[in-house]
Each structure stands twice: as C-alpha cells, then as structure tokens.
Design a protein around this motif. Structure first.
Motif, short mmCIF file in Angstrom:
data_model
loop_
_atom_site.label_atom_id
_atom_site.label_comp_id
_atom_site.label_asym_id
_atom_site.label_seq_id
_atom_site.Cartn_x
_atom_site.Cartn_y
_atom_site.Cartn_z
N LEU A 106 -3.08 30.44 41.09
CA LEU A 106 -4.03 30.87 39.92
C LEU A 106 -3.86 32.38 39.88
N PHE A 107 -3.79 33.15 40.52
CA PHE A 107 -3.58 34.65 40.32
C PHE A 107 -2.21 34.69 39.83
N ALA A 108 -1.24 34.26 40.29
CA ALA A 108 0.20 34.44 39.67
C ALA A 108 0.23 33.93 38.09
N ALA A 109 -0.47 32.76 37.82
CA ALA A 109 -0.48 32.45 36.65
C ALA A 109 -1.53 33.35 35.75
N TYR A 110 -2.50 33.87 36.37
CA TYR A 110 -3.13 34.90 35.49
C TYR A 110 -2.35 36.30 35.10
N VAL A 111 -1.53 36.55 36.05
CA VAL A 111 -0.77 37.90 35.97
C VAL A 111 0.48 37.50 35.34
N GLY A 112 1.05 36.65 35.29
CA GLY A 112 2.23 36.09 34.25
C GLY A 112 1.76 35.81 32.71
N LEU A 159 -11.93 27.15 54.60
CA LEU A 159 -11.29 28.07 53.64
C LEU A 159 -10.75 27.26 52.30
N ASN A 160 -10.42 26.03 52.85
CA ASN A 160 -9.83 24.97 51.69
C ASN A 160 -10.84 24.73 50.70
N SER A 161 -12.23 24.60 51.00
CA SER A 161 -13.25 24.25 50.34
C SER A 161 -13.68 25.55 49.60
N ILE A 162 -13.55 26.73 50.10
CA ILE A 162 -14.01 27.84 49.44
C ILE A 162 -12.83 28.21 48.53
N ALA A 163 -11.71 27.67 48.70
CA ALA A 163 -10.78 28.09 47.51
C ALA A 163 -11.22 27.41 46.38
N LEU A 164 -11.64 26.41 46.58
CA LEU A 164 -11.81 25.20 45.48
C LEU A 164 -12.98 25.75 44.64
N ALA A 165 -13.82 26.51 45.62
CA ALA A 165 -15.07 27.18 44.77
C ALA A 165 -14.64 28.50 44.01
N ILE A 166 -13.62 29.19 44.65
CA ILE A 166 -13.21 30.32 43.99
C ILE A 166 -12.43 29.90 42.78
N ILE A 167 -11.61 28.97 42.63
CA ILE A 167 -10.79 28.52 41.54
C ILE A 167 -11.78 27.87 40.45
N GLY A 168 -13.01 27.42 41.09
CA GLY A 168 -14.09 26.85 39.99
C GLY A 168 -14.87 28.07 39.21
N LEU A 170 -13.44 31.12 38.84
CA LEU A 170 -12.34 32.05 38.16
C LEU A 170 -11.74 31.43 37.01
N LEU A 171 -11.68 29.79 37.20
CA LEU A 171 -10.95 29.30 35.98
C LEU A 171 -12.00 28.97 35.01
N VAL A 172 -12.64 29.85 34.16
CA VAL A 172 -13.55 29.37 33.47
C VAL A 172 -13.07 30.04 32.05
N PRO A 173 -13.59 29.47 30.86
CA PRO A 173 -13.43 30.26 29.57
C PRO A 173 -13.84 31.59 29.72
N GLY A 174 -13.02 32.62 29.10
CA GLY A 174 -13.39 34.18 29.21
C GLY A 174 -13.09 34.72 30.27
N VAL A 175 -12.81 34.21 31.54
CA VAL A 175 -12.44 34.78 32.80
C VAL A 175 -10.90 34.73 33.12
N PHE A 176 -10.30 33.60 33.67
CA PHE A 176 -8.96 33.41 33.97
C PHE A 176 -8.50 32.38 32.77
N ALA A 177 -9.42 31.70 32.20
CA ALA A 177 -8.87 30.88 31.15
C ALA A 177 -9.20 31.50 29.65
N PRO A 178 -8.67 31.08 28.82
CA PRO A 178 -8.84 31.55 27.28
C PRO A 178 -10.26 31.14 27.03
N LYS A 179 -10.88 31.94 26.06
CA LYS A 179 -12.27 31.67 25.40
C LYS A 179 -12.16 30.33 24.94
N VAL A 180 -11.01 30.24 24.04
CA VAL A 180 -11.01 29.21 23.21
C VAL A 180 -9.80 28.10 24.02
N SER A 181 -10.29 26.95 24.31
CA SER A 181 -9.08 26.32 24.96
C SER A 181 -8.36 25.25 24.29
#
Length: 387
Positions: A106-112, A159-168, A170-181
């Motif tokens: 997720l972080f690599a995709a965002y930086v890329g 930590l696996n469960s927490i990772a899913l929560a972290i992705i949930g 951050l991966l929202v429009p306006g944060v790591f995902a574009p505002k218009v998807s």
C-alpha cells in the motif's frame, strides 16, 4: 606440493554422501506422492478419472504461455516463502507476513503514484520503501516478544488484523485513494508512474517478470548471510538454544528484533511483482493469502533456498495448470482439487519429515553401533596378538 587434508576430504564426502541426499529429498517427494495418491482417490470417488486430470495439467505445463505464468507466479511465492523461512531459522514463527506485505505494498503504491523520478532512482526508492515498511511493522512483534514476553504467534496474528484496519483507514478517497475513483465501485490508489514499472523479458509465451532475478538475488543473499556470516551463525545458534547462545556472548534480544525486522523486510517485497509489473495499483482486491501460502512453501522446501525454489514452482504449477481443470473441454474437474492437493502436501510433509527423521536417527545409531563393535573387535584382536 602439499597433499590435500584427509579430514577435509572426509568432511566433504560426508556432506555430499548419497544417503544424506536421499534422506533430504525423501520427505518432500514422499509428501507429494502421498498427496497425489489422496487426490486421485478423491477424484475417483467423485466419478472423475484422476489420470485425465493429471494429463490435462501436465499438457498445459508444456505450453510456453503457461510456463511463463508459472515462473511469474513462483517469483511471488518464493519471496513469501523466504520471508517466513528467515523467521523459522531463528525459531520464530512469523505468521504476520500476510499483513506485512499488504501494508508495504500500500505504501509503495502510494509513493509510486506521488513521485515520478527516473527509473534508476524510482524503482530502488519503492523497493526500499516496501522493505522499510514491512520491516518496521514486523519489528513490533519482535519488540513485544523481547520486552513483554508476548509470543510472536499471537502478536503477528493480531497485527494481521490491525493491518487490514490500517488499509481500511488509509485506502479511502482523499487519503491514499483519489477523491474521484471513476465509474468503478472498487477503491484503489492511483496507478504508479511509468518510471516505476519494473523491466520484463519478452518471450514467445508472454512477458517474463524481471522480479524473477530479484527473487534469485534474495535466495543467494539468504544463503550467504545464514551460512557465511557471523550474524547467520548467531541467528542459527540462537534458534537452536537461547541459553547456549547467551553463554557464547550473543545478544538474544537484539537477534530476535533484527530477525523479525529482516523477515518483515523480505515480506515487503512480496507484493511488488504484482504492483510494478501487472496491476500497477493497490486496491481492495490486491493479492490475498500469500503470507500463509509462503509458510507452506517454506515448510515443504525445508527453509532451504533451493528447496523453496522447487516448492514455489510446484505450487505455481498447481495454481496455473489447475485453473483449466473446470473448463468443459478439459473434463470439468473441480478446481478445489488443487487446494486439496496443496493442503494435503502440507500435512503429508510434516508426517514425512518425522518418518525420515526417525529413519535417519535409526541409521545413525546403527552406524555408531557398528563402529563401536568394530573398535571392540579390533581391541580384542590386538590384545590376543600381544598375549
């Protein structure tokens, strides 16, 4: 001219003796054979001819496009196995590979997507980003084990469960995902820049991922570090006996944290072949369950770089060729038989390793007994001659 050292000759001969090689190969081969037998019985019970299923899979494996797909998929599988195996060598059970590679991807995709530098800078930047994120996330379990005595099994599952929560989060429009998807309901990051695309090799069967060479490099470094460095010696010694390692001056707490961090850093690379060579973005449907699959492959390959390579190829072969089994022209075999085979391989390999271990121990006892008997006979003969 000095003559070769006889002791060195004997040591080398012992390491490469035929019996040792046979025993090393016996367990995984026996596990695969048992799994094929079990799946054949299941197919026959369901009214299908198992020989037709194996024939379909072997036939498609000879086609160039399927061979390329097998190599590409085995690249990802090998990295997952290496991440799990590094922890195993330290006697640490890192079940958190699943969460570590997802957060890292997720972080690599965002930086890329945000940075567009020349490829010779951009690609190493994404590799380092993924490895840092994966390593830092895995080190949490190491720190909890060292300073709070929390089992890494429990902490990495959480930590696996927490990772899913972290992705949930951050991966929202306006944060790591574009505002218009766009028109799709799937939420995903922006595509990584063109300079982030990893090189591939064009073949008759399609594009062979260049990440295959990264996987090979990981395997080489894995072996060299564990067998040719002081760190590798300390790691293996700590895994076998913490008290003995401490007595020899090894900082066990430091080794635990470093080992978990390195395991997580390798895990950070798992999602990059898919990210940088196929999908080019991170979304809700990004590759799943690779961490758990890596544990199975590491066990089958006995945490050996070469063994894990063959195990990764086997699992990739099952997935790629098994995908054609349900097609009507191929007999409409249930695809679930592939999952059954992978599961039975894991179960059978545990049983097979125990059988081989007991046989090897028995053979060793027989050899020691024969040597002692020979020494006793020689001593008695010498005593009779002297008398």
């Amino acid at each position: 001219m000095t003559s070769p050292n006889p002791a060195a000759k004997r040591s080398l001969a012992q390491r490469i003796s035929g019996e040792r090689i046979v025993l090393a190969l016996a367990a995984p081969v026996l596990a695969v054979v048992l799994s094929v037998a079990i799946c054949s019985v299941l197919l026959a019970t369901s009214g299908k001819n198992p020989f037709d299923a194996w024939n379909v899979m072997l036939t498609f494996a000879t086609k160039s496009d399927y061979q390329v797909n097998i190599l590409n998929r085995s690249t990802t599988y090998y990295l997952a196995a290496a991440a799990a195996a590094f922890g195993f060598r330290m006697n640490l059970f890192n079940i958190g590979v699943e969460g570590q590679y997802k957060v890292a991807a997720l972080f690599a995709a965002y930086v890329g997507a945000q940075v567009n530098l020349p490829s010779f800078i951009q690609i190493p930047l994404l590799l380092v980003t993924a490895m840092l994120v994966g390593g830092l996330y895995a080190s949490i379990a190491g720190l909890l084990k060292v300073y709070r005595g929390v089992s890494e099994v429990i902490s990495t599952i959480m930590l696996n469960s927490i990772a899913l929560a972290i992705i949930g989060v951050l991966l929202v429009p306006g944060v790591f995902a574009p505002k218009v998807s766009g028109t799709s309901n799937s939420i995903q990051t922006n595509p990584v820049s063109d300079s982030s695309h990893f090189f591939g090799i064009e073949t008759a069967g399609g594009t062979l991922w260049g990440f295959l060479f990264v996987a090979i490099l990981v395997g080489v470094v894995f072996q060299v570090v564990l067998t040719r460095t002081r760190f590798g010696f300390d790691l293996r010694a700590t895994g076998r006996s913490e008290s003995a390692a401490t007595a020899s001056g090894v900082n066990v707490k430091k080794m635990v944290v470093i080992s978990m961090a390195v395991s997580g850093a390798i895990a950070g690379l798992i999602g990059l072949p898919e990210l940088l060579q196929n999908s080019f973005y991170f979304g809700q449907t990004f590759q799943q369950n690779l961490g758990f699959l890596g544990i199975s492959i590491a066990l089958l390959g006995r945490t050996s770089p070469i063994g894990m390579a063959f195990a990764a190829l086997l699992f990739a072969f099952l997935d790629v060729t098994g995908s054609v089994l349900p097609l009507p022209q191929n007999g409409e075999f249930p695809f679930e038989i592939v999952d059954v085979m992978k599961g039975t391989i894991v179960i059978c390999v545990v049983v097979a390793y125990e059988l081989v271990r007991r046989y090897g121990l028995k053979r060793q006892q027989q050899k020691v007994g024969a040597q002692l008997a020979a020494q006793a006979a020689a001593a008695a003969e010498k005593k009779e001659v002297s008398a």
